[in-house]
Enzyme design. Structure first.
Site, short mmCIF file in Angstrom:
data_model
loop_
_atom_site.label_atom_id
_atom_site.label_comp_id
_atom_site.label_asym_id
_atom_site.label_seq_id
_atom_site.Cartn_x
_atom_site.Cartn_y
_atom_site.Cartn_z
CD GLU A 22 20.85 -81.08 14.43
OE1 GLU A 22 21.33 -82.21 14.59
OE2 GLU A 22 21.49 -80.01 14.64
CD GLU A 37 30.37 -83.77 22.16
OE1 GLU A 37 31.25 -83.94 21.30
OE2 GLU A 37 29.24 -83.28 21.86
CE LYS A 56 21.99 -84.96 16.62
NZ LYS A 56 22.49 -83.61 16.26
#
Length: 130
Positions: free
Chosen positions: A24, A75, A100
């Site tokens: 990622e 978050e 996402k």
């Protein structure tokens, strides 16, 4: 007529590098941010002058800056955007949703999302007052 209203920026798309997994951080992913903010529009309603409202380009720039800083958690990204908007603008209440695309899960999932904002502690009914 009440001159309170809301400004929305929906579907702001970013290629960013948020996530806990190495791939990622290396490959990145598609993220979408939605912003909804309420404010008094009396001056702008009467003046038709940009200085009497919030320039949505400035809101976008604040969000884009935070999206460019990698985070492990949605978050954290969402919270940083909320803090930056609180610091820069006079919206109340407002919400930010960070989504996402295709999060790395064991099964199919189109989106994972986090929503935060100022005034949300009042409950969702506060957003129905307009």
């Amino acid at each position: 007529m009440d001159k309170e209203g809301k400004i929305e920026l929906i579907g702001m798309e970013f290629h960013a590098f948020h996530g806990c997994l190495p791939e990622e951080r290396t490959n990145g992913n598609t993220f979408v941010v939605d912003f909804v903010g309420y404010l008094d529009m009396k001056k702008a309603f009467n003046s038709d002058d940009l200085k009497d409202t919030v320039d949505v380009n400035e809101v976008y720039e604040v969000i884009a800056k935070e999206m460019a800083t990698p985070s492990n958690l949605l978050e954290n990204v969402c919270g940083r955007i909320v803090k930056a908007i609180e610091k820069s603008f006079n919206f109340w209440p407002f919400s930010v949703t960070v989504s996402k695309k295709n999060p790395p899960l064991e099964g199919p999932c189109e989106w994972s999302k986090v929503t935060m904002g100022e005034g949300l502690q009042e409950g969702p009914e506060i957003f129905n007052r307009f």
